[in-house]
Design an enzyme around this catalytic site. Sequence first.
Site, short mmCIF file in Angstrom:
data_model
loop_
_atom_site.label_atom_id
_atom_site.label_comp_id
_atom_site.label_asym_id
_atom_site.label_seq_id
_atom_site.Cartn_x
_atom_site.Cartn_y
_atom_site.Cartn_z
N SER A 28 0.72 -1.36 0.00
CA SER A 28 0.05 -0.13 0.04
C SER A 28 0.78 1.39 0.08
O SER A 28 0.31 2.33 0.14
CB SER A 28 -0.99 -0.04 1.21
OG SER A 28 -0.08 -0.23 2.49
N ASN A 115 -2.47 -3.15 12.94
CA ASN A 115 -3.85 -3.15 12.64
C ASN A 115 -4.34 -1.96 13.60
O ASN A 115 -5.37 -1.34 12.82
CB ASN A 115 -4.50 -4.50 13.27
CG ASN A 115 -4.10 -5.81 12.37
OD1 ASN A 115 -3.62 -5.64 11.32
ND2 ASN A 115 -4.46 -6.91 12.82
N HIS A 161 -40.08 21.52 -12.67
CA HIS A 161 -40.16 20.71 -14.10
C HIS A 161 -39.16 21.47 -15.14
O HIS A 161 -39.39 21.25 -16.20
CB HIS A 161 -41.44 20.47 -14.61
CG HIS A 161 -42.39 19.96 -13.60
ND1 HIS A 161 -42.89 18.63 -13.49
CD2 HIS A 161 -43.25 20.43 -12.84
CE1 HIS A 161 -43.68 18.43 -12.45
NE2 HIS A 161 -43.79 19.47 -12.14
N SER A 281 -12.43 26.23 -26.56
CA SER A 281 -12.71 25.22 -27.29
C SER A 281 -11.45 25.15 -27.99
O SER A 281 -10.88 26.14 -28.71
CB SER A 281 -13.92 25.26 -28.13
OG SER A 281 -13.60 24.33 -29.46
N LYS A 287 -16.08 29.79 -28.29
CA LYS A 287 -16.81 28.97 -27.21
C LYS A 287 -16.20 29.53 -25.71
O LYS A 287 -14.75 29.90 -25.67
CB LYS A 287 -16.41 27.55 -27.35
CG LYS A 287 -17.17 26.87 -28.38
CD LYS A 287 -18.66 27.09 -28.10
CE LYS A 287 -19.05 25.84 -26.63
NZ LYS A 287 -18.89 24.64 -26.98
N ASN A 289 -16.68 27.97 -22.17
CA ASN A 289 -17.43 26.87 -21.49
C ASN A 289 -17.10 26.70 -19.91
O ASN A 289 -16.25 27.33 -19.42
CB ASN A 289 -16.74 25.61 -21.94
CG ASN A 289 -16.82 25.36 -23.47
OD1 ASN A 289 -18.04 25.65 -24.04
ND2 ASN A 289 -15.81 24.87 -24.07
N GLU A 294 -19.20 22.01 -14.63
CA GLU A 294 -19.44 20.67 -15.34
C GLU A 294 -18.82 19.69 -14.30
O GLU A 294 -19.17 18.62 -14.35
CB GLU A 294 -19.09 20.59 -16.85
CG GLU A 294 -19.88 21.56 -17.78
CD GLU A 294 -19.16 21.76 -18.90
OE1 GLU A 294 -19.44 20.76 -19.84
OE2 GLU A 294 -18.44 22.48 -19.26
N TYR A 321 -9.12 -7.68 11.89
CA TYR A 321 -8.51 -7.17 10.44
C TYR A 321 -8.31 -8.25 9.20
O TYR A 321 -8.02 -9.36 9.52
CB TYR A 321 -7.05 -6.92 10.69
CG TYR A 321 -6.39 -6.12 9.57
CD1 TYR A 321 -6.43 -4.66 9.09
CD2 TYR A 321 -5.42 -6.83 8.62
CE1 TYR A 321 -5.92 -4.20 8.04
CE2 TYR A 321 -4.99 -6.27 7.73
CZ TYR A 321 -5.19 -5.20 7.23
OH TYR A 321 -4.67 -4.31 6.01
N GLN A 326 -7.35 -2.64 3.37
CA GLN A 326 -6.35 -1.89 2.98
C GLN A 326 -7.11 -0.95 1.60
O GLN A 326 -6.35 0.17 1.45
CB GLN A 326 -5.18 -2.85 2.41
CG GLN A 326 -4.03 -2.11 1.75
CD GLN A 326 -2.81 -2.57 1.74
OE1 GLN A 326 -2.18 -2.96 2.62
NE2 GLN A 326 -2.54 -3.23 0.32
N LYS A 329 -8.59 3.01 1.78
CA LYS A 329 -7.70 4.36 1.85
C LYS A 329 -7.93 5.27 0.44
O LYS A 329 -8.28 6.35 0.62
CB LYS A 329 -6.13 4.20 2.05
CG LYS A 329 -5.99 3.96 3.26
CD LYS A 329 -4.40 3.21 3.37
CE LYS A 329 -4.25 2.29 4.63
NZ LYS A 329 -5.33 1.17 4.74
N1 ARG Z 1 -1.25 -1.73 4.83
C1 ARG Z 1 -2.16 -2.24 5.71
C2 ARG Z 1 -3.45 -1.51 5.34
O1 ARG Z 1 -3.32 -0.81 4.88
C3 ARG Z 1 -1.47 -2.08 7.19
C4 ARG Z 1 -2.16 -3.23 7.89
C5 ARG Z 1 -1.38 -4.60 7.89
N2 ARG Z 1 -1.85 -5.38 9.05
C6 ARG Z 1 -2.00 -6.50 8.62
N3 ARG Z 1 -2.25 -7.34 9.41
N4 ARG Z 1 -1.27 -7.17 7.58
O2 ARG Z 1 -4.62 -1.87 6.04
#
Ligand code: ARG
Length: 465
Positions: A28, A115, A161, A281, A287, A289, A294, A321, A326, A329
């Site tokens: 991640s 976690n 309407h 444009s 134009k 815009n 939008e 967990y 993950q 995010k």
């Molecule tokens: N990169 C993990 C996440 O975003 C962090 C937690 C990892 N925990 C684990 N037990 N592998 O959730």
Amino acid sequence: MSEEKRSPLWGGRFGKSPAEAFQRINASIPFDVRLAPYDIRGSIAHARMLGERGILDREEAEVLVRGLEEVMSEFERGEFSWSIEDEDVHTAVERRLRELVGDVALKLHTGRSRNDQVALDLHLFCRDAAEEMIRGLLEAMAALVEVAEREKDTMLPGYTHLQRAQPILLPHHLLAHFWAFSRDLRRLEAAREAAGRSPLGAAALGGTPHRIDPGLTARELGMEPLLNSLDAVSERDFALDLLYACAVLGVHLSRLGEEWVLWTSQEFAFATLDDAYSSGSSIMPQKKNPDAYELMRGKAGRLIGDLNALLVVLKGLPLGYSKDLQEDKEPIFDAVDSVLAMLRVLPEMLRTARFDAGRMQEAAGGFALATELADFLAARGVPFREAHRVVGGIVRRCEERGLSLQELTPEELASFHAALGEFPGHLLTPRGSVENKSSRGSTSPTSVEEQLGRARELLQQKTAR
Ligand code: ARG
């Protein structure tokens, strides 16, 4: 980024290093590196607590805190580097800390798990993001009030309407968006509060034998401590709250955006945007815009998607967990970035736009005043349904003869209903019509003035903190 392959921090029981394709889907770090400041802040609180509680020597804790502060300033200077082998931000920070302070860094993770760590980082991020969006939203609300004050006498048709319905004051229209935003503000505030409970101390899921003090870390971070370690690592309700607030705000922005797309079209021609907030444009030189509006209309799609994405990730997930988490995010980052981008452009775009008050007022006249005739009859004892039918007949006759309501003489009006002989002609003007309203929250100048007062009060109360 290091050259030789490092083994992962959990690599003890493995005979092989991870396959590259696995590493890529598992890591991640490419997107969670932006959590580094929150991760470091959480680790500093954790290290201090370990020292306070005698779980680490005071000196060890000191070294960790100073090292983490150094990592923080590296990050702030843009000098924090990572590689895919770091897996995630938590590991990257710990790796860098070890490079700076040596093996004492290996003690930082005592009584903690990634976690509860990742859940904490996300709480801190969401709390800051909510605060930043609140500030941005207040700016947009202030701009609406400014324009409303400047355009006090401007009128336009209110629509149902998308057909002209009744004249309203432009400030009334702008304030309608203001009150919608004020509810978004409440939702963002609620999301900020929801992010205020620290999961730190849950460790992997069941707590820890070390004599940690989650109250201490929570207090240092300005939070409340966890209630249940299993819930603490499993729940992402605070993130859902934030995503919901973003989605509804996004829907509001899309409706405002759509109106401006209409208003700035040649068909409506109610308003023009400042050149600084329009684009052209590549082929049609004439134009101009309304791209930003939008995009506001369009971004609602991804904001709803972001909320949906996390809801679906969480659905059916067992407590504890799971790596699915993950996936929490990117939707959050995307929603926050999208909302902030819109809130940064909106206030000045509103302030610098110009209205064609004459054209708007003209559109607010004509048959859009027919309800005045019906209301007049009803006020004189004619049952409203009957009055409605009579005035419907007047409109039909006018259309057949190519006349406007305003062109009818008192005698002609009286021929439809005797009471209409005394109908005061000024009620068939947009101004007369809005001034004739008297109900609470209406578009009458008095009500609009009152709303403006309340709006200013709200802004004052929210910005004077
Ligand atoms: N990169 C993990 C996440 O975003 C962090 C937690 C990892 N925990 C684990 N037990 N592998 O959730």
